[in-house]
Design a protein around this motif. Structure first.
Motif, PDB file in Angstrom:
ATOM      1  N   TRP A  97      -5.696   7.594   2.811  1.00  0.00           N
ATOM      2  CA  TRP A  97      -7.046   8.126   2.376  1.00  0.00           C
ATOM      3  C   TRP A  97      -7.997   7.050   1.983  1.00  0.00           C
ATOM      4  CZ3 TRP A  97      -7.634  13.121   3.417  1.00  0.00           C
ATOM      5  CH2 TRP A  97      -6.551  13.972   3.408  1.00  0.00           C
ATOM      6  N   SER A  98      -7.547   5.848   2.338  1.00  0.00           N
ATOM      7  CA  SER A  98      -8.403   4.375   2.097  1.00  0.00           C
ATOM      8  C   SER A  98      -9.624   4.357   2.689  1.00  0.00           C
ATOM      9  CB  SER A  98      -7.701   3.022   2.376  1.00  0.00           C
ATOM     10  OG  SER A  98      -7.498   3.065   3.647  1.00  0.00           O
ATOM     11  N   HIS A  99      -9.895   5.263   3.858  1.00  0.00           N
ATOM     12  CA  HIS A  99     -10.935   5.000   4.691  1.00  0.00           C
ATOM     13  C   HIS A  99     -12.346   5.930   3.850  1.00  0.00           C
ATOM     14  CE1 HIS A  99      -9.025   8.675   6.226  1.00  0.00           C
ATOM     15  NE2 HIS A  99     -10.168   8.913   6.572  1.00  0.00           N
ATOM     16  N   PRO A 131       0.759  -1.364  -0.055  1.00  0.00           N
ATOM     17  CA  PRO A 131       0.129  -0.073   0.073  1.00  0.00           C
ATOM     18  C   PRO A 131       0.780   1.191  -0.075  1.00  0.00           C
ATOM     19  CG  PRO A 131      -0.586  -1.352   1.599  1.00  0.00           C
ATOM     20  CD  PRO A 131       0.479  -2.000   1.093  1.00  0.00           C
ATOM     21  N   SER A 139     -12.924   5.931   0.477  1.00  0.00           N
ATOM     22  CA  SER A 139     -13.316   5.295  -0.793  1.00  0.00           C
ATOM     23  C   SER A 139     -14.511   4.417  -0.336  1.00  0.00           C
ATOM     24  CB  SER A 139     -12.412   4.530  -1.469  1.00  0.00           C
ATOM     25  OG  SER A 139     -11.665   3.575  -0.491  1.00  0.00           O
ATOM     26  N   GLU A 144      -0.360   7.295   0.178  1.00  0.00           N
ATOM     27  CA  GLU A 144      -1.859   7.853  -0.217  1.00  0.00           C
ATOM     28  C   GLU A 144      -2.900   6.899   0.059  1.00  0.00           C
ATOM     29  OE1 GLU A 144      -3.933   9.183  -4.319  1.00  0.00           O
ATOM     30  OE2 GLU A 144      -1.875   9.586  -4.128  1.00  0.00           O
ATOM     31  N   GLU A 145      -2.678   5.632  -0.183  1.00  0.00           N
ATOM     32  CA  GLU A 145      -3.642   4.600   0.139  1.00  0.00           C
ATOM     33  C   GLU A 145      -3.875   4.496   1.605  1.00  0.00           C
ATOM     34  OE1 GLU A 145      -2.903   1.794  -3.923  1.00  0.00           O
ATOM     35  OE2 GLU A 145      -2.010   1.466  -2.138  1.00  0.00           O
ATOM     36  N   ILE A 146      -2.794   4.285   2.600  1.00  0.00           N
ATOM     37  CA  ILE A 146      -2.966   4.211   3.887  1.00  0.00           C
ATOM     38  C   ILE A 146      -3.559   5.346   4.289  1.00  0.00           C
ATOM     39  CG2 ILE A 146      -1.765   4.152   5.837  1.00  0.00           C
ATOM     40  CD1 ILE A 146       0.407   2.524   4.386  1.00  0.00           C
TER      41      ILE A 146
END
Length: 165
Positions: free
Chosen positions: A161-163, A154, A165, A157-159
């Motif tokens: 902002w993943s919440h 990951p 989506s 950015e994914e870590i």
């Protein structure tokens, strides 16, 4: 800076702080207050050094494994996509080779670590951790260059902002 102005010690690394815990002054204070005996200070110090070195040994092993089994193969796949048009690769080749170079340095330094507990803790702190940061800096650079689908872990950015989506 403030501690230095006041004549206070700045115990800025774990090995230095652990050694200070077991200093003659600290032992005398602990003994006079009925907190620890000299032997208890020695034992706690050994446990703290063991915990520190064990944690860093695991972190180094994990970093080396992640780079060798995930990052470098992803870099190779990414570079292969530019085989017919290498002028489009930009700084990829230098960045990916940089990862390999810094990772090899880390591996070589790690193999030279001392086997005395206190010396190992100091070596891990003063020699290995800076090299881990050098590897990390190169991997961070590659993260911005790799095709998104190839990055094996990951991204920041994914870590972060993943919440959403």
């Amino acid at each position: 800076v403030e501690a230095q102005k006041r004549g206070l010690p700045n115990l800025n690394t774990t090995p230095v702080a652990i050694a200070t815990f077991n200093s003659p002054n600290a032992k005398e204070l602990f003994k006079s207050m009925g907190v620890f005996t000299d032997e208890e200070c020695d034992a706690r110090t050994e446990v703290m050094f063991e915990n520190y070195t064990t944690t860093l040994n695991i972190e180094v092993g994990t970093l080396l494994d992640m780079v060798e089994t995930g990052i470098l193969p992803a870099c190779a796949k990414d570079m292969a996509k530019y085989a017919s048009m290498p002028e489009l690769a930009g700084g990829r080749k230098a960045a990916y080779i940089g990862i390999k170079t810094e990772n090899d340095k880390l591996k070589a330094l790690f193999e030279k670590k001392p086997h005395d507990l206190r010396a190992e803790a100091t070596y891990l702190c003063d020699t290995i951790k800076p090299q881990m940061l050098a590897v990390r800096a190169m991997v961070d650079k590659a993260e911005g260059l790799l095709e998104a689908g190839l990055y094996p872990y990951p991204t920041y950015e994914e870590i972060i902002w993943s919440h959403h989506s």
